[in-house]
Write an enzyme that holds these catalytic residues in place. Sequence first.
Site, PDB file in Angstrom:
ATOM      1  N   LYS A  11       0.825  -1.209   0.000  1.00 65.37           N
ATOM      2  CA  LYS A  11       0.000   0.000   0.000  1.00 65.37           C
ATOM      3  C   LYS A  11       0.868   1.272   0.000  1.00 65.37           C
ATOM      4  O   LYS A  11       2.076   1.217   0.245  1.00 65.37           O
ATOM      5  CB  LYS A  11      -0.930  -0.038   1.221  1.00 65.37           C
ATOM      6  N   TYR A  51     -12.483  -2.556  -3.609  1.00 64.07           N
ATOM      7  CA  TYR A  51     -13.003  -2.675  -2.245  1.00 64.07           C
ATOM      8  C   TYR A  51     -14.538  -2.610  -2.210  1.00 64.07           C
ATOM      9  O   TYR A  51     -15.106  -2.255  -1.180  1.00 64.07           O
ATOM     10  CB  TYR A  51     -12.415  -1.582  -1.359  1.00 64.07           C
ATOM     11  N   ASN A 114      -2.028   0.418   6.677  1.00 64.26           N
ATOM     12  CA  ASN A 114      -1.508  -0.817   7.269  1.00 64.26           C
ATOM     13  C   ASN A 114      -0.643  -1.652   6.315  1.00 64.26           C
ATOM     14  O   ASN A 114      -0.610  -2.875   6.404  1.00 64.26           O
ATOM     15  CB  ASN A 114      -2.643  -1.634   7.908  1.00 64.26           C
ATOM     16  N   HIS A 117      -2.101  -5.381   1.588  1.00 67.79           N
ATOM     17  CA  HIS A 117      -3.371  -6.100   1.411  1.00 67.79           C
ATOM     18  C   HIS A 117      -3.036  -7.519   0.989  1.00 67.79           C
ATOM     19  O   HIS A 117      -2.092  -7.735   0.225  1.00 67.79           O
ATOM     20  CB  HIS A 117      -4.217  -5.449   0.298  1.00 67.79           C
ATOM     21  N   GLU A 128      -9.673 -11.068  -7.198  1.00 72.94           N
ATOM     22  CA  GLU A 128      -8.723  -9.958  -7.067  1.00 72.94           C
ATOM     23  C   GLU A 128      -7.573 -10.072  -8.074  1.00 72.94           C
ATOM     24  O   GLU A 128      -7.127  -9.064  -8.621  1.00 72.94           O
ATOM     25  CB  GLU A 128      -8.190  -9.916  -5.630  1.00 72.94           C
TER      26      GLU A 128
HETATM   27  P1  IDP Z   1      -7.691  -6.939   5.697  1.00 71.94           P
HETATM   28  O1  IDP Z   1      -6.971  -5.928   4.825  1.00 71.94           O
HETATM   29  O2  IDP Z   1      -6.845  -7.343   6.883  1.00 71.94           O
HETATM   30  O3  IDP Z   1      -8.242  -8.094   4.925  1.00 71.94           O
HETATM   31  P2  IDP Z   1     -10.432  -5.886   5.823  1.00 71.94           P
HETATM   32  O4  IDP Z   1     -11.352  -6.087   6.975  1.00 71.94           O
HETATM   33  O5  IDP Z   1     -10.726  -6.614   4.540  1.00 71.94           O
HETATM   34  O6  IDP Z   1      -8.945  -6.173   6.332  1.00 71.94           O
HETATM   35  O7  IDP Z   1     -10.434  -4.328   5.531  1.00 71.94           O
HETATM   36  C1  IDP Z   1      -9.841  -3.805   4.364  1.00 71.94           C
HETATM   37  C2  IDP Z   1      -9.025  -2.594   4.731  1.00 71.94           C
HETATM   38  O8  IDP Z   1      -9.893  -1.571   5.210  1.00 71.94           O
HETATM   39  C3  IDP Z   1      -8.011  -2.828   5.875  1.00 71.94           C
HETATM   40  O9  IDP Z   1      -6.789  -3.360   5.447  1.00 71.94           O
HETATM   41  C4  IDP Z   1      -7.850  -1.432   6.418  1.00 71.94           C
HETATM   42  O10 IDP Z   1      -6.900  -0.701   5.632  1.00 71.94           O
HETATM   43  C5  IDP Z   1      -9.225  -0.828   6.224  1.00 71.94           C
HETATM   44  N1  IDP Z   1      -9.989  -0.940   7.451  1.00 71.94           N
HETATM   45  C6  IDP Z   1     -10.582  -2.031   7.978  1.00 71.94           C
HETATM   46  N2  IDP Z   1     -11.208  -1.747   9.124  1.00 71.94           N
HETATM   47  C7  IDP Z   1     -11.022  -0.438   9.342  1.00 71.94           C
HETATM   48  C8  IDP Z   1     -11.444   0.456  10.363  1.00 71.94           C
HETATM   49  O11 IDP Z   1     -12.126   0.082  11.324  1.00 71.94           O
HETATM   50  N3  IDP Z   1     -11.037   1.744  10.223  1.00 71.94           N
HETATM   51  C9  IDP Z   1     -10.278   2.192   9.184  1.00 71.94           C
HETATM   52  N4  IDP Z   1      -9.868   1.363   8.186  1.00 71.94           N
HETATM   53  C10 IDP Z   1     -10.226   0.074   8.271  1.00 71.94           C
END
Ligand code: IDP
Length: 142
Positions: A11, A51, A114, A117, A128
């Site tokens: 990312k 997304y 974070n 992905h 994907e």
């Molecule tokens: P993942 O990337 O670990 O699979 P997902 O639940 O699929 O997590 O969420 C996709 C992305 O959305 C996460 O990587 C994160 O960047 C963002 N995200 C998920 N939950 C939150 C939140 O509560 N606040 C802000 N961003 C979030």
Amino acid sequence: MAVERTLSIIKPDAVAKNVIGEILSRFEKAGLQIVAAKMQHLSREQAEGFYAEHKERPFFKDLVDFMTSGPVVVQVLEGENAVLKNRELMGATNPKEAAAGTIRADFANSIDANAVHGSDSTTSAAREVAYFFSDNEICPRG
Ligand code: IDP
């Protein structure tokens, strides 16, 4: 164990930190092969489509803003149990909860920035991978 493919994205925060090589190296050291890769700056349309399952979530706009804030490196990783193996290398979504030594523990700033992905199932991986790559852009080494 089956040989699988999974989609990985480095990312914008990790690209900005100049740790592309360190992250790719972790995949290779874990026995995954990078069978496709490209760097690109996602459009809003591309990020929103990718997304789409999160469209109704409160963080959707922030997620799209973040994913379009700078270039990303999109890859296809191939290997035994690739989907789960990549999820283990990544660590938990929230870096504060990510196990020591995982990519997110080492490189992520926050739950939205974070670092990486990774597809969460073989079904998501198939969608994907096809979202970003055509068959002739994937180069398995056999
Ligand atoms: P993942 O990337 O670990 O699979 P997902 O639940 O699929 O997590 O969420 C996709 C992305 O959305 C996460 O990587 C994160 O960047 C963002 N995200 C998920 N939950 C939150 C939140 O509560 N606040 C802000 N961003 C979030």
